[in-house]
Design an enzyme around this catalytic site. Structure first.
Site, short mmCIF file in Angstrom:
data_model
loop_
_atom_site.label_atom_id
_atom_site.label_comp_id
_atom_site.label_asym_id
_atom_site.label_seq_id
_atom_site.Cartn_x
_atom_site.Cartn_y
_atom_site.Cartn_z
N ARG A 1 45.34 34.59 23.79
CA ARG A 1 45.61 35.16 25.12
C ARG A 1 45.47 36.68 25.09
O ARG A 1 45.88 37.33 24.13
CB ARG A 1 47.01 34.76 25.58
CG ARG A 1 47.16 33.25 25.75
CD ARG A 1 48.56 32.86 26.16
NE ARG A 1 48.88 33.34 27.51
CZ ARG A 1 50.06 33.13 28.10
NH1 ARG A 1 51.00 32.46 27.46
NH2 ARG A 1 50.28 33.58 29.32
N SER B 1 50.88 40.32 38.31
CA SER B 1 51.50 39.78 37.11
C SER B 1 52.89 40.37 36.91
O SER B 1 53.05 41.58 36.72
CB SER B 1 50.63 40.10 35.88
OG SER B 1 51.33 39.85 34.68
N GLN C 1 54.58 39.85 34.30
CA GLN C 1 54.67 40.26 32.90
C GLN C 1 54.24 41.71 32.72
O GLN C 1 54.88 42.47 31.99
CB GLN C 1 53.81 39.33 32.04
CG GLN C 1 54.32 37.91 31.96
CD GLN C 1 53.43 37.01 31.13
OE1 GLN C 1 52.37 37.43 30.65
NE2 GLN C 1 53.83 35.77 30.94
N ASP D 1 52.56 29.40 38.20
CA ASP D 1 52.75 28.40 37.15
C ASP D 1 52.74 26.98 37.69
O ASP D 1 52.70 26.03 36.90
CB ASP D 1 54.06 28.65 36.41
CG ASP D 1 53.97 29.83 35.46
OD1 ASP D 1 52.86 30.12 34.98
OD2 ASP D 1 55.00 30.47 35.20
N ARG E 1 64.78 37.32 29.79
CA ARG E 1 65.27 38.65 30.16
C ARG E 1 66.74 38.83 29.80
O ARG E 1 67.18 39.95 29.52
CB ARG E 1 65.03 38.87 31.66
CG ARG E 1 63.54 39.08 32.00
CD ARG E 1 63.25 38.83 33.48
NE ARG E 1 61.88 39.16 33.84
CZ ARG E 1 60.83 38.35 33.65
NH1 ARG E 1 61.02 37.17 33.07
NH2 ARG E 1 59.62 38.72 34.03
N LYS F 1 46.16 32.03 31.30
CA LYS F 1 47.48 31.54 30.92
C LYS F 1 47.41 30.95 29.51
O LYS F 1 46.53 31.29 28.72
CB LYS F 1 47.97 30.53 31.96
CG LYS F 1 48.36 31.17 33.29
CD LYS F 1 49.64 31.96 33.15
CE LYS F 1 50.19 32.46 34.45
NZ LYS F 1 51.49 33.15 34.28
N LYS G 1 63.56 29.79 32.70
CA LYS G 1 62.92 30.39 31.52
C LYS G 1 62.78 31.90 31.66
O LYS G 1 63.07 32.66 30.72
CB LYS G 1 61.55 29.74 31.33
CG LYS G 1 60.79 30.16 30.10
CD LYS G 1 59.49 29.38 30.04
CE LYS G 1 58.62 29.81 28.87
NZ LYS G 1 57.34 29.09 28.86
N SER G 2 62.37 32.37 32.84
CA SER G 2 62.17 33.81 33.05
C SER G 2 63.49 34.57 32.90
O SER G 2 63.55 35.62 32.25
CB SER G 2 61.58 34.06 34.44
OG SER G 2 60.30 33.50 34.55
N ARG H 1 52.50 23.00 30.57
CA ARG H 1 52.41 22.61 31.98
C ARG H 1 51.26 21.63 32.22
O ARG H 1 51.36 20.75 33.07
CB ARG H 1 52.29 23.85 32.86
CG ARG H 1 53.48 24.78 32.71
CD ARG H 1 53.63 25.77 33.84
NE ARG H 1 54.59 26.81 33.48
CZ ARG H 1 55.91 26.66 33.53
NH1 ARG H 1 56.43 25.52 33.96
NH2 ARG H 1 56.72 27.64 33.17
#
Length: 446
Positions: free
Chosen positions: A129, A174, A176, A326, A33, A353, A28-29, A401
């Site tokens: 969030r 993080s 992110q 995660d 990107r 999260k 996913k990451s 999750r």
């Protein structure tokens, strides 16, 4: 409600041994990107193995809204004709990122140093969030965030007309935050410097380097200092996305706790900044073999062979948290089946999260008959040596999750386990239900 429709209640029942090959979707990451860096490059980026979950598809739609040409060319195969660094056009409409926290935060960074405006929103989970941790460092470049109090979506990002380079020490472990700052640095003259006290997943650095950016990481007394040279010309790439270790965590952990199981997972990404769960499971006594180790697309990968194992609780080193942040929800399920206590500290990041994951897992595990202690940045699960009662319903809070973790618990507990809504699973692991049932699980929709 599910973020993309009516709730989907689901139930998981005790199964026989899980057997077979689990072909996991793309990382996913890396998928997020790939779309973003493809859009910021010159030429055509070709992507294979892309995760076609809703989160990633929402990022692809966003890149198209900013002017890139994004086309699906086949199963998990995509083409992105980029507009180059600084080439984003102003979107005609609101950018809806659905449930994608990674997507919205990285996109904000990518457009923050271009003189355009963009308004971002998302589903109920994403709108709850905090975005201040992203908009605060982006404001140092000259960007402005206008919207709800405390930085919640919806908000409008006003890109900097004359961005200035930034030296920023991240207050949180993080990836992110790090990635948003580095992406903002692309269209900024001079050097952008990001310092993180603990190493977080490094997909952005690896991929930026692969697209032609000049970026280096140096270990200093302050931590890890990452320096990016601004205003490069990124060149289109061909990307083979490795298979997602965070998604692999679910069949891996299910195979460990379901008696008699043996599952093979081919081509799993083993980036050292993502491998904390596997290290932890091995320390707990998991029978996991790493076969055919190799490198694909600049990322280490291997085939995993996992067998059901008797596990012992451990104290997970807090320094490991960034490499498995995660995976703590599914680790807490494994911990419930282990003997002794599993202590997880330094995990405050879980509280911001998709939901407060510490609270969600603690309440859900208690509903299944498991004793849990929790604090602001820790959780302690008292293992039941394989005898978890189950029989309860877990609230998922629109968190994929949490949903998948409790469905895995139900495969090995004495009584069935229900979740209130499995709809969010589609955001990151759309084939989870079919894949697990294909291995021998008994997951059904109520």
């Amino acid at each position: 409600m599910s973020g993309h429709g009516a709730p989907i209640p689901m139930t998981s029942r005790k199964s026989g041994p899980l057997r077979g090959s689990a072909v996991i979707p793309g990382d996913k990451s890396v998928s997020h990107r790939s779309f973003i860096l493809g859009a910021l490059s010159v030429g055509e980026t070709k992507i294979t193995g892309l995760l076609e979950g809703q989160d990633v598809l929402d990022t692809g739609k966003a890149m198209a809204a900013f002017g890139a040409e994004v086309t699906r060319t086949g199963d998990q195969a995509w083409s992105v004709h980029g507009v180059g660094v600084g080439g984003f056009a102003e979107p005609d409409d609101v950018i809806d990122c659905g449930n994608a926290g990674t997507g919205v935060r990285l996109i904000m960074g990518a457009m923050a140093t271009t003189p355009i405006n963009a308004t971002f929103t998302g589903d109920a989970s994403l709108r709850s969030r905090p975005m201040g941790r992203i908009t605060d460092p982006l404001s140092l470049f000259g960007a402005q965030a206008v919207g709800r109090q405390n930085g919640f979506l919806p908000l409008t990002m006003v890109g900097a007309k004359n961005p200035v380079p930034v030296r920023y020490t991240s207050p949180h472990a993080s990836a992110q935050i790090k990635s948003a700052v580095l992406l903002a640095g692309l269209n900024t003259p001079g050097e952008t410097v990001l310092i993180e006290k603990e190493a977080t997943r490094d997909h952005s650095e690896r991929m930026l380097r692969g697209f032609g950016a000049q970026i280096e990481t140096v270990k200093t007394a302050e931590g890890y200092e990452i320096t990016l040279q601004g205003q490069p010309e990124l060149k289109a790439q061909t990307i083979a996305v490795p298979r997602d270790p965070s998604s692999a965590a679910f069949p891996v952990c299910a195979a460990l706790i379901v008696e008699g199981s043996e599952v093979v997972l081919p081509n799993i990404g083993l980036n050292p900044t993502r491998a904390g769960l596997l290290d932890t499971l091995v320390e707990m006594g998991a029978d996991i073999a790493f076969e055919n180790r190799r490198e694909e697309g600049g990322e280490p990968v291997a085939d995993l062979r996992v067998k059901a194992s008797g596990l012992t609780g451990i104290e997970v080193p807090p320094a490991r948290a960034p490499s498995m942040i995660d995976e703590y929800p599914i680790l807490s399920v494994v911990a419930a089946f282990a003997s002794g206590k599993t202590v997880m500290r330094g995990i405050a990041e879980l509280r911001v999260k998709e939901c407060d994951r510490i609270d969600a897992m603690a309440r859900g595990l208690e509903a299944m008959g498991v004793t849990v202690e929790e604090g602001p940045d820790y959780m302690i699960v008292h293992g039941m040596d394989g005898d978890v009662p189950g029989g309860g319903t877990a609230m998922t809070f629109l968190d994929h999750r949490i949903a998948m973790s409790f469905l895995c618990l139900g495969m090995a507990s004495a009584k069935p386990v229900s979740i209130d809504d499995g709809g969010a699973i589609a955001t990151s692991f759309p084939i989870f239900e079919d894949l697990m049932n294909g291995l021998g699980a008994a997951i059904s929709r109520d």
